[in-house]
Motif scaffolding. Structure first.
Motif, PDB file in Angstrom:
ATOM      1  N   GLY A 132       0.780  -1.236   0.000  1.00  0.00           N
ATOM      2  CA  GLY A 132       0.000   0.000   0.000  1.00  0.00           C
ATOM      3  C   GLY A 132       0.808   1.282   0.000  1.00  0.00           C
ATOM      4  N   GLN A 136      -1.755   2.969   2.377  1.00  0.00           N
ATOM      5  CA  GLN A 136      -3.030   2.395   1.958  1.00  0.00           C
ATOM      6  C   GLN A 136      -3.146   0.931   2.382  1.00  0.00           C
ATOM      7  OE1 GLN A 136      -2.309   3.262  -2.269  1.00  0.00           O
ATOM      8  NE2 GLN A 136      -4.293   4.313  -2.313  1.00  0.00           N
ATOM      9  N   PRO A 166      -8.248   0.777  -2.260  1.00  0.00           N
ATOM     10  CA  PRO A 166      -7.488   0.765  -1.008  1.00  0.00           C
ATOM     11  C   PRO A 166      -8.003   1.818  -0.020  1.00  0.00           C
ATOM     12  CG  PRO A 166      -6.016   0.633  -2.885  1.00  0.00           C
ATOM     13  CD  PRO A 166      -7.374   0.937  -3.440  1.00  0.00           C
TER      14      PRO A 166
END
Length: 244
Positions: A132, A136, A166
């Motif tokens: 991420g 995220q 996300p």
């Protein structure tokens, strides 16, 4: 006619409420499903700074600029845990009732991330770090989560896989900041993963659930998947209709 504001949990936008929105509007209600900043069609607005305060402000501004009153404020999962009480705490005069879909309010000072077991916290933090971009939390494996769910409408997993985005991690790590003003409002819990009896038992012993031991709670059980807006659309719409 009642006025509803519908808030989705992690990874989802207003699109997740589409069937419930249609059902409620068909019954004559004014319905406002909302994609919080960085989610759904607002995914392009996501950034490392997108946190819980951003999402609370999204809802406050919707209520203020649409001049909504006597709102039935509905939150699923994350939105119920921290966004709904945060909004109601700051604007209780505009809210008629709070509805928590397979969720419950977290106490002042606690974040969504802290609610999960330590091993899940560590796993999520690692996903944020490695997949991420450091800010995220990627969507879960929907096909795996939906395995064994009876009566899930065709195309649901494909839709979740295609549209889920996300979650900005700061929304999970920002602690709730509450004064208690929200607790004066009527509250309805719609548990799907637990029974009302189990929630009452947890409220008596688990600090994270302590708010649910207070007076002013009603319960309407809706056994099924954690995402009842997909597999129990009509039943969920009926509960919301009757809550008003």
């Amino acid at each position: 006619m009642a006025t509803y504001v519908l808030l989705p949990g992690f990874w989802l936008g207003a699109w997740a409420w589409r069937s419930v929105t249609d059902e409620l509007r068909g019954r004559g209600h004014d319905v406002h499903p909302l994609s919080l900043t960085g989610m759904g069609e607002r995914v392009h607005l996501a950034g490392p700074e997108t946190g819980l305060e951003t999402h609370i402000t999204d809802v406050l501004n919707l209520i203020r600029y649409e001049d909504l009153h006597d709102v039935v404020l509905v939150g699923h999962s994350y939105a119920g845990a921290v966004v709904v009480p945060g909004v109601a705490d700051r604007m209780p005069e505009r809210i008629a009732r709070l509805v928590f879909i397979d969720s419950g309010p977290l106490p002042d000072g606690m974040s969504q991330a802290q609610f999960t077991p330590p091993e899940e916290q560590a796993r999520n933090a690692e996903l944020v770090r490695t997949v991420g971009h450091g800010w995220q939390l990627p969507p879960p494996p929907w096909e795996q989560l939906a395995s064994g769910v009876p009566d899930l409408p065709a195309g649901t997993v494909e839709r979740l896989t295609r549209l889920a985005v996300p979650q900005p991690w700061a929304t999970a790590t920002t602690p709730a900041r509450l004064t208690g003003a929200w607790e004066k409002l009527p509250r309805l819990a719609v548990p799907c993963s637990f029974t009302a009896e189990q929630i009452r038992a947890m409220a008596a012993t688990v600090p994270a659930f302590r708010h649910m031991a207070a007076e002013g709670w009603a319960y309407r059980e809706l056994p099924g998947w954690h995402w009842p807006m997909f597999d129990r659309t009509e039943a969920l719409a009926t509960i919301l209709h009757e809550a008003a």
